[in-house]
Design a protein around this motif. Structure first.
Motif, PDB file in Angstrom:
ATOM      1  N   ILE A  46      34.248  35.353 -13.198  1.00 64.33           N
ATOM      2  CA  ILE A  46      34.006  33.913 -13.237  1.00 64.33           C
ATOM      3  C   ILE A  46      34.661  33.253 -12.038  1.00 64.33           C
ATOM      4  O   ILE A  46      35.845  33.481 -11.760  1.00 64.33           O
ATOM      5  N   TYR A  47      33.886  32.462 -11.316  1.00 62.85           N
ATOM      6  CA  TYR A  47      34.375  31.679 -10.184  1.00 62.85           C
ATOM      7  C   TYR A  47      34.301  30.200 -10.533  1.00 62.85           C
ATOM      8  O   TYR A  47      33.369  29.757 -11.210  1.00 62.85           O
ATOM      9  N   LEU A  48      35.272  29.448 -10.052  1.00 66.72           N
ATOM     10  CA  LEU A  48      35.202  27.991 -10.075  1.00 66.72           C
ATOM     11  C   LEU A  48      35.131  27.538  -8.635  1.00 66.72           C
ATOM     12  O   LEU A  48      36.108  27.685  -7.882  1.00 66.72           O
ATOM     13  N   ASN A  49      33.957  27.055  -8.235  1.00 65.71           N
ATOM     14  CA  ASN A  49      33.660  26.769  -6.835  1.00 65.71           C
ATOM     15  C   ASN A  49      33.890  28.038  -6.013  1.00 65.71           C
ATOM     16  O   ASN A  49      33.293  29.069  -6.331  1.00 65.71           O
ATOM     17  N   ALA A  50      34.769  28.056  -5.026  1.00 64.34           N
ATOM     18  CA  ALA A  50      34.940  29.244  -4.184  1.00 64.34           C
ATOM     19  C   ALA A  50      36.071  30.142  -4.659  1.00 64.34           C
ATOM     20  O   ALA A  50      36.355  31.167  -4.030  1.00 64.34           O
ATOM     21  N   LEU A  71      36.503  28.052 -18.729  1.00 62.16           N
ATOM     22  CA  LEU A  71      37.146  27.100 -17.814  1.00 62.16           C
ATOM     23  C   LEU A  71      37.551  25.817 -18.544  1.00 62.16           C
ATOM     24  O   LEU A  71      38.600  25.230 -18.249  1.00 62.16           O
ATOM     25  N   THR A  72      36.736  25.395 -19.505  1.00 60.35           N
ATOM     26  CA  THR A  72      37.069  24.199 -20.281  1.00 60.35           C
ATOM     27  C   THR A  72      38.282  24.453 -21.164  1.00 60.35           C
ATOM     28  O   THR A  72      39.221  23.654 -21.208  1.00 60.35           O
ATOM     29  N   ASN A  73      38.278  25.580 -21.874  1.00 58.41           N
ATOM     30  CA  ASN A  73      39.381  25.883 -22.782  1.00 58.41           C
ATOM     31  C   ASN A  73      40.691  26.140 -22.052  1.00 58.41           C
ATOM     32  O   ASN A  73      41.769  25.910 -22.617  1.00 58.41           O
ATOM     33  N   GLN A  74      40.627  26.591 -20.811  1.00 60.63           N
ATOM     34  CA  GLN A  74      41.842  26.820 -20.039  1.00 60.63           C
ATOM     35  C   GLN A  74      42.320  25.559 -19.336  1.00 60.63           C
ATOM     36  O   GLN A  74      43.346  25.584 -18.653  1.00 60.63           O
ATOM     37  N   GLY A  75      41.587  24.454 -19.466  1.00 60.56           N
ATOM     38  CA  GLY A  75      42.003  23.205 -18.839  1.00 60.56           C
ATOM     39  C   GLY A  75      41.623  23.095 -17.384  1.00 60.56           C
ATOM     40  O   GLY A  75      42.050  22.151 -16.701  1.00 60.56           O
ATOM     41  N   MET A  76      40.826  24.029 -16.871  1.00 67.22           N
ATOM     42  CA  MET A  76      40.405  23.960 -15.470  1.00 67.22           C
ATOM     43  C   MET A  76      39.218  23.023 -15.278  1.00 67.22           C
ATOM     44  O   MET A  76      39.008  22.510 -14.180  1.00 67.22           O
ATOM     45  N   LEU A  77      38.441  22.846 -16.337  1.00 67.48           N
ATOM     46  CA  LEU A  77      37.360  21.867 -16.330  1.00 67.48           C
ATOM     47  C   LEU A  77      37.687  20.804 -17.375  1.00 67.48           C
ATOM     48  O   LEU A  77      37.786  21.120 -18.559  1.00 67.48           O
ATOM     49  N   ARG A  78      37.861  19.585 -16.941  1.00 66.86           N
ATOM     50  CA  ARG A  78      38.084  18.494 -17.879  1.00 66.86           C
ATOM     51  C   ARG A  78      36.741  17.894 -18.298  1.00 66.86           C
ATOM     52  O   ARG A  78      35.713  18.119 -17.658  1.00 66.86           O
ATOM     53  N   ALA A  79      36.759  17.128 -19.359  1.00 67.41           N
ATOM     54  CA  ALA A  79      35.527  16.502 -19.844  1.00 67.41           C
ATOM     55  C   ALA A  79      34.923  15.589 -18.782  1.00 67.41           C
ATOM     56  O   ALA A  79      33.705  15.415 -18.709  1.00 67.41           O
ATOM     57  N   SER A  80      35.783  15.019 -17.940  1.00 71.79           N
ATOM     58  CA  SER A  80      35.311  14.088 -16.911  1.00 71.79           C
ATOM     59  C   SER A  80      34.773  14.790 -15.663  1.00 71.79           C
ATOM     60  O   SER A  80      34.134  14.153 -14.822  1.00 71.79           O
ATOM     61  N   THR A  94      28.396  38.147 -11.928  1.00 72.43           N
ATOM     62  CA  THR A  94      29.269  37.023 -11.598  1.00 72.43           C
ATOM     63  C   THR A  94      28.621  35.710 -12.044  1.00 72.43           C
ATOM     64  O   THR A  94      27.391  35.581 -12.096  1.00 72.43           O
ATOM     65  N   VAL A  95      29.475  34.752 -12.375  1.00 72.25           N
ATOM     66  CA  VAL A  95      29.048  33.385 -12.648  1.00 72.25           C
ATOM     67  C   VAL A  95      29.883  32.454 -11.780  1.00 72.25           C
ATOM     68  O   VAL A  95      31.115  32.556 -11.765  1.00 72.25           O
ATOM     69  N   VAL A  96      29.212  31.570 -11.063  1.00 72.03           N
ATOM     70  CA  VAL A  96      29.901  30.577 -10.237  1.00 72.03           C
ATOM     71  C   VAL A  96      29.620  29.197 -10.824  1.00 72.03           C
ATOM     72  O   VAL A  96      28.467  28.767 -10.893  1.00 72.03           O
ATOM     73  N   VAL A  97      30.693  28.532 -11.274  1.00 76.92           N
ATOM     74  CA  VAL A  97      30.584  27.171 -11.785  1.00 76.92           C
ATOM     75  C   VAL A  97      30.969  26.225 -10.651  1.00 76.92           C
ATOM     76  O   VAL A  97      32.078  26.327 -10.096  1.00 76.92           O
ATOM     77  N   ARG A  98      30.079  25.335 -10.305  1.00 79.14           N
ATOM     78  CA  ARG A  98      30.305  24.423  -9.180  1.00 79.14           C
ATOM     79  C   ARG A  98      30.451  22.991  -9.704  1.00 79.14           C
ATOM     80  O   ARG A  98      29.698  22.558 -10.578  1.00 79.14           O
ATOM     81  N   THR A  99      31.427  22.289  -9.149  1.00 81.36           N
ATOM     82  CA  THR A  99      31.648  20.893  -9.513  1.00 81.36           C
ATOM     83  C   THR A  99      31.398  19.992  -8.314  1.00 81.36           C
ATOM     84  O   THR A  99      31.495  20.432  -7.159  1.00 81.36           O
ATOM     85  N   GLU A 100      31.082  18.735  -8.598  1.00 77.57           N
ATOM     86  CA  GLU A 100      30.800  17.792  -7.518  1.00 77.57           C
ATOM     87  C   GLU A 100      32.039  17.552  -6.662  1.00 77.57           C
ATOM     88  O   GLU A 100      31.946  17.339  -5.451  1.00 77.57           O
TER      89      GLU A 100
END
Length: 275
Positions: A46-50, A71-80, A94-100
């Protein structure tokens, strides 16, 4: 025992999916040759961005929901945090989750610790910080609903019934199962559910989380952070898990088998409507 998919179930296990099990041959206690199916497990990175975050051992279904939920449960992704894309590569696993907007998660990675959970469960110190000031809704839990959901889940076609060696997690509303996930690790199953809830924007305030796994501190913390007021298991408890549940007002039921169960937190919210 007959199996049937409950009409309320929006996501159900697929024990017929060929990628989730493998045919093997062995011998039984009499020395006779037997054919059976066993659960597959494969790595998912699992990747968060790069940034590479974790590699989990999983059965391989619903990888996008697993990544989002982890990522949400670990606090790396907040609801906002606004997720712009979730890219899954089946060949690279692999899974890459990308945020704005880039997230600040390096400090969390520095505090990562290995837990006693199966399937390389991980927990971060600041998960406990997320409980500060948290109060869960005092949603009643009916004894009749407990028994009905247990029967419905146990009769649902699943990998557990097909091959065993797997954990299940199901989100219920009253007696009705809504979403049922399985994996080799109970944490993975809960994370898939968390990812599904995030994508579908499911309201947790009147829900119950059912799990086949033991009720450890991490399972209690994840359930509380997801905003689910009731946690039910057919397995047992740990003392720290019970302590945390009592602090945040989480109703905790364990050792649920047939009409028997034990409530160690939130008994004042139980509705005793069944003998």
């Amino acid at each position: 025992m007959s199996t049937v998919i409950p009409a309320t179930l929006r996501v159900a296990p697929d024990p017929t999916a060929p990628r989730l099990t493998r045919a093997v041959q062995g011998v039984d206690e009499s020395g006779a040759t037997i054919d059976l199916r066993v659960v597959e497990e494969r790595p998912l990175t699992i990747y968060l961005n790069a940034r590479e975050i974790v590699t989990a051992m999983t059965i391989g279904d619903h990888p996008e929901w697993l990544a989002l939920g982890f990522l949400t449960n670990q606090g790396m992704l907040r609801a906002s945090d606004r997720v712009s894309a979730v890219d899954y590569d089946a060949e690279l696993d692999t899974v890459v989750v990308r945020t704005e907007i880039e997230t600040d998660h390096e400090a969390k990675l520095a505090r990562a610790t290995r837990t006693s959970g199966c399937a390389v469960g991980t927990v971060f110190g600041d998960m406990m910080e997320g409980l500060a000031g948290l109060t869960l809704p005092a949603t009643p839990l009916r004894v009749s609903d407990l028994r009905a959901m247990s029967v419905a889940i146990n009769r649902t076609p699943s990998l557990y019934l097909e091959a065993g060696a797997i954990h299940g997690t199901c989100l219920c509303q009253g007696p009705d199962p809504l979403a049922y996930f399985e994996d080799v690790g109970r944490h993975n199953a809960v994370d898939k559910l968390a990812g599904w809830m995030r994508v579908t924007q499911t309201d947790p305030s009147d829900k119950t989380l059912y799990t086949t796994g033991r009720l450890t501190s991490e399972m209690v913390i994840k359930c509380a952070l997801m905003g689910i007021p009731s946690l039910v298991s057919r397995s047992g408890f740990t003392a720290w898990g019970v302590e945390i549940a009592r602090e945040v007002g989480l109703t905790v039921i364990g050792r649920l088998k047939g009409s028997r169960f034990v409530c160690l937190s939130g008994e004042e919210r139980m509705v005793w409507d069944a003998p």
